[in-house]
Design an enzyme around this catalytic site. Structure first.
Site, PDB file in Angstrom:
ATOM      1  N   CYS A   2       0.875  -1.175   0.000  1.00  0.00           N
ATOM      2  CA  CYS A   2       0.000   0.000   0.000  1.00  0.00           C
ATOM      3  C   CYS A   2       0.907   1.218   0.000  1.00  0.00           C
ATOM      4  CB  CYS A   2      -0.908  -0.009   1.230  1.00  0.00           C
ATOM      5  SG  CYS A   2      -1.931   1.478   1.386  1.00  0.00           S
ATOM      6  N   GLU A 109      -3.858   1.061  -5.993  1.00  0.00           N
ATOM      7  CA  GLU A 109      -2.936  -0.028  -6.311  1.00  0.00           C
ATOM      8  C   GLU A 109      -2.789  -0.100  -7.825  1.00  0.00           C
ATOM      9  OE1 GLU A 109      -0.192  -1.537  -5.615  1.00  0.00           O
ATOM     10  OE2 GLU A 109      -1.133  -2.122  -3.717  1.00  0.00           O
TER      11      GLU A 109
END
Length: 237
Positions: A2, A109
Site C-alpha cells: 500500500c 494499487e
C-alpha cells in the site's frame, strides 16, 4: 503493498465509530494522494493513562524506530508484512505495545499487464471509512534541543498480507484491513496475547476485502504533487 491512500473526510466519522477520546491539534488536511513520508492521522491507545486514552494524532508515514540515527529509514518502512513483524527487529517492539489504526477513504494499487501499470482506486461502498492495521513509534531527534516541540516524531507503518479474490487480480499484496468491531482488541496496549491478536486480524481481513469496490483511475495519481478529488474519479481502462 500500500503505497498511496486517500483520506477525504473521515476524521469526524472516526470519533463515533472508534470512540476517540482526544483529537490532536495539528491533524493534516484531507488528501487524495497520501504518499510515504507525508503526514496522516492515526488512532492509538496511549498507555500513559489508566484506562488507556484513545487518541487521533498526526503521524509521519514510514516507521522510524527509536534506535534510528535519522528519519530516512522511515521512507523504506511504510509497509510491513504482517506475517513477518513478530520476527523483525524493526517492528517487533511496536507490535507488542504500539499498534495503531490508520483510517482512510480508500487506497490506490497498480495492476501490471503487458508491461503497463494501470492504477485502481479501491474503497468501501457508499463512502464509508476503511481501517488499516498499523504500528507506530516515537523517535527523538538528537539534533534538536530538549525543549523543542519538534524533537519527538510520531511515525507509522501499514501492515500488509497476501491479497485474495478480486484484489488478488490487481496486486499480490493488500493492506491488513480491520473491522471496526476488532479495533478495540487491536489497539489495546495491555494485551498479552499479541500473536493471537495478529493472527485474528490476518484471518479476518479477507472478509472486509470481499466488500470493497474498485475502478481504474487516471495515471495522474502517480505524481505525488497531484492532489484533488479528480484522482479518484473512474476513467476508461
Amino acid at each position: 503493498m500500500c503505497g498511496r491512500f486517500v483520506v477525504a473526510d473521515v476524521g469526524s466519522q472516526l470519533v463515533g465509530v472508534l470512540r476517540v477520546d482526544v483529537e490532536g491539534d495539528d491533524l493534516p488536511a484531507p488528501s487524495f494522494n497520501v504518499a510515504p513520508t507525508d503526514r496522516a492521522a492515526i488512532v492509538l491507545d496511549s498507555a500513559k493513562t489508566d484506562p488507556p486514552t484513545r487518541r487521533l494524532e498526526a503521524a509521519r508515514w514510514g516507521l522510524i524506530p527509536s534506535w534510528a540515527k535519522d528519519v530516512s529509514i522511515g521512507s523504506r518502512a511504510f509497509n510491513a508484512r504482517a506475517e513477518e513483524v513478530e520476527d523483525k527487529p524493526m517492528f517487533r517492539n511496536a507490535l507488542i505495545k504500539r499498534r495503531a489504526v490508520v483510517p482512510a477513504s480508500g487506497y490506490y494499487e497498480w495492476k501490471t499487464g503487458e508491461g503497463v501499470k494501470v492504477p485502481h482506486y479501491i474503497h468501501p461502498a457508499g463512502g464509508a471509512p476503511m481501517f488499516f492495521a498499523g504500528l507506530y513509534e516515537w523517535w527523538k531527534n538528537p539534533a534538536l534541543a530538549e525543549d523543542d516541540d519538534a524533537r519527538w516524531v510520531l511515525s507509522f507503518t501499514i501492515l500488509t498480507r497476501d491479497s485474495i479474490g478480486r484484489l488478488g487480480s490487481i496486486h499480490d499484496r493488500m493492506p491488513l484491513f480491520l473491522d471496526p468491531d476488532f479495533a478495540d482488541a487491536w489497539l489495546d496496549p495491555t494485551t498479552d496475547n499479541v500473536g493471537d491478536i495478529l493472527d485474528a486480524a490476518i484471518d479476518a481481513a479477507p472478509e472486509v476485502a470481499a466488500t470493497l469496490e474498485d475502478h481504474v483511475v487516471s495515471k495522474a495519481v502517480g505524481n505525488v504533487r497531484n492532489d484533488s478529488p479528480a484522482l479518484i474519479e473512474p476513467v476508461e481502462a
